[in-house]
Design a protein around this motif. Structure first.
Motif, PDB file in Angstrom:
ATOM      1  N   ALA A   1       0.828  -1.200   0.000  1.00  0.00           N
ATOM      2  CA  ALA A   1       0.000   0.000   0.000  1.00  0.00           C
ATOM      3  C   ALA A   1       0.863   1.251   0.000  1.00  0.00           C
ATOM      4  O   ALA A   1       0.571   2.225  -0.689  1.00  0.00           O
ATOM      5  N   VAL A   2       1.939   1.220   0.785  1.00  0.00           N
ATOM      6  CA  VAL A   2       2.806   2.391   0.897  1.00  0.00           C
ATOM      7  C   VAL A   2       3.461   2.730  -0.432  1.00  0.00           C
ATOM      8  O   VAL A   2       3.600   3.893  -0.809  1.00  0.00           O
ATOM      9  N   ASN A   3       3.879   1.708  -1.178  1.00  0.00           N
ATOM     10  CA  ASN A   3       4.677   1.931  -2.374  1.00  0.00           C
ATOM     11  C   ASN A   3       3.874   2.145  -3.645  1.00  0.00           C
ATOM     12  O   ASN A   3       4.459   2.398  -4.695  1.00  0.00           O
ATOM     13  N   LEU A   4       2.572   2.010  -3.589  1.00  0.00           N
ATOM     14  CA  LEU A   4       1.773   2.270  -4.781  1.00  0.00           C
ATOM     15  C   LEU A   4       1.837   3.749  -5.128  1.00  0.00           C
ATOM     16  O   LEU A   4       1.775   4.607  -4.256  1.00  0.00           O
ATOM     17  N   ASN A   5       1.953   4.040  -6.422  1.00  0.00           N
ATOM     18  CA  ASN A   5       1.926   5.441  -6.821  1.00  0.00           C
ATOM     19  C   ASN A   5       0.474   5.905  -6.962  1.00  0.00           C
ATOM     20  O   ASN A   5      -0.469   5.116  -6.841  1.00  0.00           O
ATOM     21  N   LEU A   6       0.278   7.195  -7.198  1.00  0.00           N
ATOM     22  CA  LEU A   6      -1.086   7.733  -7.254  1.00  0.00           C
ATOM     23  C   LEU A   6      -1.943   7.124  -8.362  1.00  0.00           C
ATOM     24  O   LEU A   6      -3.122   6.832  -8.124  1.00  0.00           O
ATOM     25  N   PRO A   7      -1.416   6.912  -9.578  1.00  0.00           N
ATOM     26  CA  PRO A   7      -2.251   6.247 -10.583  1.00  0.00           C
ATOM     27  C   PRO A   7      -2.707   4.863 -10.136  1.00  0.00           C
ATOM     28  O   PRO A   7      -3.859   4.479 -10.367  1.00  0.00           O
ATOM     29  N   GLN A   8      -1.830   4.108  -9.488  1.00  0.00           N
ATOM     30  CA  GLN A   8      -2.209   2.792  -8.993  1.00  0.00           C
ATOM     31  C   GLN A   8      -3.238   2.890  -7.874  1.00  0.00           C
ATOM     32  O   GLN A   8      -4.210   2.131  -7.848  1.00  0.00           O
ATOM     33  N   GLN A   9      -3.033   3.820  -6.959  1.00  0.00           N
ATOM     34  CA  GLN A   9      -3.982   3.997  -5.864  1.00  0.00           C
ATOM     35  C   GLN A   9      -5.360   4.365  -6.396  1.00  0.00           C
ATOM     36  O   GLN A   9      -6.384   3.840  -5.937  1.00  0.00           O
ATOM     37  N   PHE A  10      -5.394   5.279  -7.357  1.00  0.00           N
ATOM     38  CA  PHE A  10      -6.687   5.671  -7.921  1.00  0.00           C
ATOM     39  C   PHE A  10      -7.363   4.489  -8.610  1.00  0.00           C
ATOM     40  O   PHE A  10      -8.561   4.229  -8.390  1.00  0.00           O
ATOM     41  N   LEU A  11      -6.639   3.765  -9.447  1.00  0.00           N
ATOM     42  CA  LEU A  11      -7.229   2.630 -10.161  1.00  0.00           C
ATOM     43  C   LEU A  11      -7.737   1.566  -9.193  1.00  0.00           C
ATOM     44  O   LEU A  11      -8.781   0.956  -9.413  1.00  0.00           O
TER      45      LEU A  11
ATOM     46  N   LEU B   1      -8.232   3.144   2.184  1.00  0.00           N
ATOM     47  CA  LEU B   1      -9.528   3.631   2.632  1.00  0.00           C
ATOM     48  C   LEU B   1      -9.459   4.131   4.072  1.00  0.00           C
ATOM     49  O   LEU B   1     -10.075   5.145   4.421  1.00  0.00           O
ATOM     50  N   GLU B   2      -8.686   3.436   4.899  1.00  0.00           N
ATOM     51  CA  GLU B   2      -8.548   3.870   6.289  1.00  0.00           C
ATOM     52  C   GLU B   2      -7.836   5.218   6.369  1.00  0.00           C
ATOM     53  O   GLU B   2      -8.230   6.098   7.133  1.00  0.00           O
ATOM     54  N   ARG B   3      -6.782   5.393   5.577  1.00  0.00           N
ATOM     55  CA  ARG B   3      -6.046   6.662   5.593  1.00  0.00           C
ATOM     56  C   ARG B   3      -6.916   7.801   5.074  1.00  0.00           C
ATOM     57  O   ARG B   3      -6.886   8.912   5.604  1.00  0.00           O
ATOM     58  N   ILE B   4      -7.669   7.528   4.002  1.00  0.00           N
ATOM     59  CA  ILE B   4      -8.541   8.568   3.460  1.00  0.00           C
ATOM     60  C   ILE B   4      -9.599   8.958   4.479  1.00  0.00           C
ATOM     61  O   ILE B   4      -9.878  10.147   4.701  1.00  0.00           O
TER      62      ILE B   4
ATOM     63  N   ASP C   1       1.854  22.630  -1.481  1.00  0.00           N
ATOM     64  CA  ASP C   1       2.841  22.520  -2.550  1.00  0.00           C
ATOM     65  C   ASP C   1       3.949  21.557  -2.161  1.00  0.00           C
ATOM     66  O   ASP C   1       4.475  20.822  -2.973  1.00  0.00           O
ATOM     67  N   SER C   2       4.327  21.588  -0.886  1.00  0.00           N
ATOM     68  CA  SER C   2       5.341  20.681  -0.360  1.00  0.00           C
ATOM     69  C   SER C   2       5.176  20.657   1.144  1.00  0.00           C
ATOM     70  O   SER C   2       4.628  21.598   1.720  1.00  0.00           O
ATOM     71  N   PRO C   3       5.644  19.586   1.801  1.00  0.00           N
ATOM     72  CA  PRO C   3       5.542  19.566   3.258  1.00  0.00           C
ATOM     73  C   PRO C   3       6.199  20.771   3.883  1.00  0.00           C
ATOM     74  O   PRO C   3       7.301  21.163   3.514  1.00  0.00           O
ATOM     75  N   ALA C   4       5.501  21.397   4.815  1.00  0.00           N
ATOM     76  CA  ALA C   4       6.013  22.620   5.422  1.00  0.00           C
ATOM     77  C   ALA C   4       7.210  22.335   6.314  1.00  0.00           C
ATOM     78  O   ALA C   4       7.298  21.299   6.959  1.00  0.00           O
TER      79      ALA C   4
ATOM     80  N   THR D   1       5.367  11.989   7.696  1.00  0.00           N
ATOM     81  CA  THR D   1       3.952  12.156   8.004  1.00  0.00           C
ATOM     82  C   THR D   1       3.316  13.220   7.118  1.00  0.00           C
ATOM     83  O   THR D   1       2.206  13.038   6.598  1.00  0.00           O
ATOM     84  N   ALA D   2       4.027  14.342   6.943  1.00  0.00           N
ATOM     85  CA  ALA D   2       3.514  15.418   6.094  1.00  0.00           C
ATOM     86  C   ALA D   2       3.402  14.967   4.641  1.00  0.00           C
ATOM     87  O   ALA D   2       2.428  15.287   3.952  1.00  0.00           O
ATOM     88  N   ALA D   3       4.394  14.219   4.165  1.00  0.00           N
ATOM     89  CA  ALA D   3       4.373  13.737   2.782  1.00  0.00           C
ATOM     90  C   ALA D   3       3.216  12.774   2.568  1.00  0.00           C
ATOM     91  O   ALA D   3       2.543  12.803   1.528  1.00  0.00           O
ATOM     92  N   GLN D   4       2.952  11.912   3.544  1.00  0.00           N
ATOM     93  CA  GLN D   4       1.843  10.962   3.434  1.00  0.00           C
ATOM     94  C   GLN D   4       0.508  11.700   3.401  1.00  0.00           C
ATOM     95  O   GLN D   4      -0.386  11.365   2.619  1.00  0.00           O
ATOM     96  N   LYS D   5       0.366  12.716   4.251  1.00  0.00           N
ATOM     97  CA  LYS D   5      -0.882  13.484   4.261  1.00  0.00           C
ATOM     98  C   LYS D   5      -1.083  14.217   2.941  1.00  0.00           C
ATOM     99  O   LYS D   5      -2.196  14.263   2.402  1.00  0.00           O
ATOM    100  N   THR D   6      -0.002  14.784   2.398  1.00  0.00           N
ATOM    101  CA  THR D   6      -0.089  15.461   1.108  1.00  0.00           C
ATOM    102  C   THR D   6      -0.541  14.499   0.022  1.00  0.00           C
ATOM    103  O   THR D   6      -1.400  14.825  -0.805  1.00  0.00           O
TER     104      THR D   6
END
Length: 241
Positions: free
Chosen positions: A8-18, A142-145, A160-163, A179-184
């Motif tokens: 789950a951690v290593n999936l990129n956004l296109p994979q997560q969306f699909l 789903l849990e993270r969302i 734009d980037s983690p503060a 944590t900030a990167a995951q939330k972004t």
């Protein structure tokens, strides 16, 4: 349940969306194909943006000097190779297509998350589908969302980037940055789900006004909405002929 499963951690956004846009049982898309392909293209831009490989400068997308994940290197090279810059919506139009979706599904099949189903039967080919094989990555997403939605405020946007925080010990800085990167990343995914019209199918109680504003503020999701609007207008015009 281990919500930090590596898959789950290593999936990129296109994979997560699909993964979220595909029915677990029959492997068919939960949104129209044109919306699926368009949002995948937007998710590719979002992933490259999160990696710092591209950025929005004015009205155009431009490549930076940073690299992208190996599985999106070809997409980055496509952007770098253009002699003139394009708007986000134009890039979504260029990148959307069946081949992109197929490539990303097959990547998840190789990870054992979905299963490639579609064989020749009685001299006829059944459409290829990708039912879920391992539910843990989707459950973690789903849990993270859900957690992010419950903690969102009217002013929450995709940063734009983690503060940068105040001076901290290196270990604390590393943990806070992760944590900030995951939330972004989750906020970016939420914006894409909203653009595709899928968020409220998954989370009926999500704040519609906030989600709509999030998608409009986040440029890859806004590009998806703009392209989908053009596609729908074209379909309406065709139907009236």
């Amino acid at each position: 349940m281990n919500t930090e499963a590596p898959a789950a951690v290593n999936l990129n956004l296109p994979q997560q969306f699909l993964l979220l846009a595909t029915n677990d049982k029959d492997g068919k898309p939960e949104v129209p194909l044109f919306a699926l392909r368009t949002t995948v293209a937007g998710a590719i831009l979002a992933e490259l943006d999160l990696a710092g490989a591209i950025e929005l400068q004015g009205k155009h997308v431009r490549a930076t000097g940073s690299a992208a994940r190996d599985d999106l290197a070809a997409d980055l090279e496509l952007i770098r190779g253009k002699s003139r810059p394009h708007t986000p919506a134009r890039w979504v139009s260029i990148m959307e297509g069946r081949a992109q979706v197929h490539r990303i599904y097959e990547g998840m099949a190789a990870l054992g998350i979905v299963e490639h189903v579609g064989e020749r039967h009685l001299a006829r080919f059944r459409p290829v589908r990708y039912p879920e094989k391992d539910h843990e990555p989707e459950a973690a997403l789903l849990e993270r969302i859900g957690s992010t939605l419950s903690g969102a405020t009217p002013t929450t946007v995709v940063p734009d980037s983690p503060a940068d925080g105040a001076a901290e010990e290196p270990a604390a800085q590393s943990n806070n940055a992760a944590t900030a990167a995951q939330k972004t990343r989750i906020l970016a995914l939420i914006a894409l789900l909203e653009a595709a019209g899928l968020l409220h199918k998954l989370f009926p109680d999500a704040d519609r006004n906030w989600a709509s504003g999030l998608a409009k503020e986040y440029w890859p999701a806004r590009a998806v909405e703009d392209e989908l609007r053009l596609i729908r207008l074209a379909e309406e015009e065709t139907a009236m002929l």
